[in-house]
Write a protein that holds these residues in place. Structure first.
Motif, mmCIF file in Angstrom:
data_model
loop_
_atom_site.group_PDB
_atom_site.id
_atom_site.type_symbol
_atom_site.label_atom_id
_atom_site.label_comp_id
_atom_site.label_asym_id
_atom_site.label_seq_id
_atom_site.Cartn_x
_atom_site.Cartn_y
_atom_site.Cartn_z
ATOM 1 N N HIS A 117 0.825 -1.214 0.000
ATOM 2 C CA HIS A 117 0.000 0.000 0.000
ATOM 3 C C HIS A 117 0.860 1.265 0.000
ATOM 4 O O HIS A 117 0.444 2.300 -0.530
ATOM 5 C CB HIS A 117 -0.937 -0.008 1.203
ATOM 6 N N LYS A 120 1.941 1.967 -3.658
ATOM 7 C CA LYS A 120 0.822 2.559 -4.412
ATOM 8 C C LYS A 120 0.556 3.996 -3.973
ATOM 9 O O LYS A 120 0.152 4.839 -4.770
ATOM 10 C CB LYS A 120 -0.438 1.718 -4.212
ATOM 11 N N GLU A 121 0.782 4.253 -2.695
ATOM 12 C CA GLU A 121 0.532 5.598 -2.172
ATOM 13 C C GLU A 121 1.591 6.591 -2.635
ATOM 14 O O GLU A 121 1.276 7.719 -3.049
ATOM 15 C CB GLU A 121 0.501 5.520 -0.652
#
Length: 635
Positions: A117, A120-121
């Motif tokens: 995550h 992706k962030e």
């Protein structure tokens, strides 16, 4: 009630946290806080007014923005770090109690940190991730050479080795390599991936020597490596699917076996052997077909008049030729040559490469193969040589790639003094340029001028057929004008004979005057006729008689020599006036720019002085050698 503003409660004094205050806010230790900031990409900030940001303190402290720290409060990894802290305490308790069974159970249940995550962030688009690929690949290539230790585990080095080989295979299949350079730090490579330039360093392979811990903090490097491993996995997956390759790739030689991990020489040989094989494609073929399917650039010619179109076209054509620079060539590498960078370069540009199969695995053909065109040697002499191939030093490959053409091999033969290895990463704004680079640039300019001349000749030959029709029509018009002029002249002659056929005159002077008058009248009539035919053109005979205005003459000019001292004074005065015109808020930036310029000029002068010193020493050595040779001849 009137609202009161307390000191350092508003404005810049309330926008920053010190590192200690941030750690207390997050309830994390120094080690965990550093790891969290590295993974999330949060760095210290420099305030405009440090005294206000530090609430009156004059000491230099590490400051973080308040928004960054509040952003970290909502991160799930914070809870994972806290759970790990608890499990570390429990594992140490079981260890001190000598309860191995309980210790193993708690080691298996140790919380794992998931970073998907965060990737992706931090990189919402794929191009954003490629822009940050420089540091990622440089660190992974470095970790792939490390042995296993307490901080850098064996799993991390395994993954770094595999990801780097996968990345190099993509560069080979996509033919994305553009520049190479050898330095003390290692091998510099630059590739063009999805329109973005990616530059990374591959270190030289040396035996690992342990050093003291205070020199390098491997815990911080480990935090970066953990994030870059996940990031490189995402990027390789997308890149492999963009060129129709199967991911994860199946290499012909294993990189994760225990033998290759324990033995460094075996690992290097297996890694290079994996580079020299083709990978399976998702469409059923192999990776070799991608080179044949390269798209050819077609220029429609719609925007020919736009600026820089010719430059863009030339760059695209040179890149297209560079992709197949070594196509059809076969190279054989001697055992003393660094094989991995050379194999990578040769395969990127369509060449075939092999080595001694008795020494290393993965060879594709033997040294006795007569189709070998080049043999790379890095020693002063070779015992057995073949006439059908060139024996050259490794620098020939690097220089040929940087100049985007196959250079002549006579300067790179065995034992020859090599030309200077110029860096392709120099910018046009650099003040000092070595004389060898200037000579190369002048040679390129001369070649471009010759190409322009050839193109002009071709265009002239094409225009000859079009101009022939125009010339024929002009000749027809000229012949018609000459005919009309002849008819008019004959008509004028008849008039003059009728005029002069009057009574005879005995006086010769009178006859002469009549002839002069008749000639003047004829000239005037001819001029009138020429005006009528040529559309009122001016008399050319009058200009010829006058010969131009009087008093004009050609005078030899004198060269004006400028005084260098006065010119320097003027430039200094101009710079001072320019500095006065700069606004007060931009004055600091202006002074920084001027200091940077002075530092660049100083560095250029130092390099020029060094080069002059080296040239003097070379001349002295040549003179001494000549003197020694003369003495030997005389004796």
């Amino acid at each position: 009630m009137v609202k009161r503003f307390h000191k350092y409660k508003t404005g810049e004094g309330s926008l920053y946290y010190t590192r200690k205050a941030a750690m207390n806010k997050l309830q994390l230790s120094m080690r965990d806080f550093r790891q969290l900031c590295i993974l999330k990409g949060i760095y210290p900030r420099e305030p405009k007014n440090r005294a206000r940001a530090q609430q009156g303190s004059r000491d230099i402290k590490i400051l973080y923005h308040k928004k960054d720290i509040t952003f970290l409060l909502h991160e799930p990894i914070v809870w994972t770090l806290r759970d790990r802290k608890i499990y570390n305490r429990r594992i140490s308790q079981a260890k001190h109690k000598k309860n191995a069974k309980l210790q193993n159970i708690r080691m298996k249940n140790y919380p794992e940190m998931k970073l998907d995550h965060i990737v992706k962030e931090r990189y919402p688009t794929f191009i954003d991730a490629i822009k940050e690929l420089d540091d990622c690949m440089t660190l992974l290539f470095l970790f792939s050479t490390f042995p296993a230790s307490k901080v850098i585990t064996r799993d991390l080095t395994k993954m770094a080795r595999r990801l780097t080989v996968e990345f190099m295979h993509y560069i080979i299949v996509a033919q994305a390599l553009r520049k190479v350079f050898v330095s003390i730090k290692g091998y510099y490579f630059q590739a063009e991936i999805k329109g973005e330039t990616v530059t990374w360093i591959v270190p030289h392979y040396f035996p690992h020597s342990p050093h003291r811990g205070e020199m390098v903090d491997f815990n911080i490097m480990r935090s970066f490596a953990d994030f870059f491993v996940v990031m490189a996995g995402f990027i390789n997956f997308r890149l492999y699917h963009s060129v129709n390759l199967v991911y994860p790739p199946q290499f012909s030689h294993t990189l994760d076996s225990d033998e290759t991990i324990d033995n460094e020489d075996a690992f290097i040989s297996e890694r290079i052997a994996a580079l020299n094989t083709e990978l399976l494609r998702s469409d059923g073929g192999n990776s070799g077909t991608a080179e044949e399917d390269t798209e050819t650039l077609e220029w429609t010619g719609i925007n020919e008049d736009l600026p820089h179109v010719n430059q863009i076209r030339e760059e695209a054509q040179s890149v297209q030729k560079l992709k197949t620079l070594f196509k059809g060539l076969k190279f054989f590498l001697n055992r003393e040559v660094p094989r991995e960078p050379l194999v990578f370069i040769i395969r990127c540009f369509g060449g075939k490469v092999s080595w001694d199969r008795k020494m290393y695995v993965g060879a594709t053909f033997d040294e006795t193969d007569e189709t070998i065109t080049h043999q790379i040697v890095d020693r002063p002499s070779v015992g057995k040589q073949y006439i059908s191939r060139d024996y050259i030093q490794p620098q020939w490959l690097f220089d040929s790639v940087n100049q985007r053409k196959l250079l002549p091999t006579n300067k790179y033969f065995i034992g020859a003094v090599l030309p200077p290895h110029l860096s392709p990463f120099t910018r046009d704004s650099v003040i000092y340029v070595p004389p060898e680079e200037l000579a190369l640039k002048q040679g390129d300019d001369d070649g471009k001028d010759k190409e322009f001349e050839r193109a002009g000749r071709r265009r002239g030959e094409e225009q000859v057929s079009d101009d022939e029709e125009v010339v024929d029509t002009f000749k027809d018009q000229q012949e018609q004008v000459q005919r009309d002029y002849a008819l008019l002249k004959a008509f004028n002659d008849e008039k003059t004979t009728d005029f002069n056929s009057g009574p005879d005159v005995n006086d010769d002077a009178q006859a002469d005057n009549n002839e002069a008058a008749g000639s003047d009248d004829a000239e005037e009539e001819n001029d009138d006729e020429q005006k009528a035919t040529n559309g009122g053109a001016k008399k050319s005979s009058a200009k010829k008689k006058t010969g131009g205005p009087k008093g004009m003459a050609v005078v030899s000019g004198k060269v004006y020599k400028e005084n260098e001292v006065e010119q320097r004074k003027l430039t200094k005065q101009e710079e001072a006036l320019r500095a006065k015109l700069v606004k007060s808020k931009h004055r600091k930036l202006y002074h920084m720019m001027m200091e940077k310029k002075k530092a660049a000029e100083k560095e250029a002068n130092i390099l020029a002085m060094k080069r002059a010193k080296i040239e003097k020493e070379k001349k002295r050595d040549q003179v001494t050698k000549r003197k020694q040779q003369r003495k030997e001849i005389l004796t």
